[in-house]
Enzyme design. Structure first.
Site: not given
Length: 310
Positions: A66, A68, A150, A152, A220, A226, A266
């Site tokens: 991904n 992003k 996701h 985010e 996730e 991140g 990560s």
């Protein structure tokens, strides 16, 4: 057949988006990385949860990248070149998800060994939806996959479980394959709610999707995305087992066995092999490390660790 959504479901404000200002600065969005990096002890996902029986998956190893909201035309050309020259183990499905504006560039220059995914898609047919990308447009340029749900999109943009489930159903009905993301916040893990949160998010997909044949589930944990804080192989395996058990009990044993459940958060070239050894970790959804061709190849090739462990 295309999923039919009523005008009330598509009317604004959309029922799938929370009313709060999308780019808020709440503790759950801004201080997450700081909280994780402060050295807080991560609670077990099992707190207050019923036991589950192990049932390993049977699907082919899967690694998604991904990208992003990263990259320029030049940097993406370099990344594509690195991927085209990399050596990958043969028994792995590989997918990358560039930003929308580079999808066509990547699709036309990337080796056929790697499939291409979008990072999001709209809940129905295109039209007067400023800023959105339709499934039909993605198919028109040869995109095969889409990432939905996701964290985010959930926690920054404000997409709700039901809305995400409907997006997945529409994408599948139109022939796109779906990487369906789920995962808990740090405070939810600390409160022992990991399973409850993940099951609720998984149920939202199950309530709407016509079939699980073209779905990969990506677990996730939000606290690991991140932040540099990766779930231990044992923590990830624990949740993956529970997710597979949920599918067995609520969908079917066949779906539970065949559906691939991958880990994201990560993941890098240094930890992927240990994670891959766990029998219910069927691959990875990779963020930052997928922007580095050689390291991404290392993660893809961690499938060899799973073979050894088996």
């Amino acid at each position: 057949m295309a999923l039919s959504l009523s005008s009330s479901q598509l009317a604004g404000p959309y029922t799938g988006l929370r009313s709060a200002t999308p780019f808020d600065h709440s503790p759950s969005s801004v201080s997450l990385a700081q909280h994780v990096q402060s050295g807080v002890r991560l609670a077990s996902a099992r707190k207050g949860c019923r036991g589950v029986a192990a049932m390993a998956g049977t699907g082919k190893f899967f690694v998604g990248g991904n990208w992003k909201c990263n990259g320029t035309k030049d940097s993406i050309k370099k990344l594509v070149s690195d991927l085209n020259s990399a050596t990958f183990e043969p028994d792995v499905d590989i997918v990358v998800a560039p930003p929308f504006v580079y999808l066509d560039l990547v699709k036309n220059t990337l080796t056929d060994r790697i499939e291409v995914s979008a990072q999001n898609s709209w809940v129905g047919k295109g039209g007067a939806f400023t800023g959105e990308i339709s499934v039909e447009q993605l198919k028109d340029i040869g995109v095969q996959w889409v990432i939905l749900g996701h964290s985010e999109r959930r926690h920054i943009i404000g997409e709700k479980d039901e809305f995400i489930g409907k997006k997945a159903a529409y994408a599948l009905s139109e022939g796109l394959k779906v990487i369906a993301c789920i995962g808990e916040l740090l405070e939810e893990r600390e409160a022992g709610k990991t399973f409850d949160v993940c099951f609720q998010q998984l149920k939202a997909y199950a309530d709407f999707v016509p079939s699980w044949d073209d779905i990969v589930i990506a677990y996730e944990p939000v606290w690991a995305i991140g932040t540099g804080k990766v779930a231990s192989p044992e923590q990830a395996q624990e949740v993956h087992v529970a997710l597979r058990d949920w599918l067995k009990k609520n969908v079917s044993a066949e779906v539970a066995s065949k559906t691939r459940i991958i880990y994201g958060g990560s993941v890098n070239g240094g930890n992927s092999a240990e994670l891959a050894k766990k029998e219910d970790i069927d691959g990875f959804l990779v963020g930052g490390a997928s922007l580095k061709g050689p390291e991404f190849a290392t993660i893809v090739n961690s499938v060899t660790a799973k073979k050894v462990a088996a």
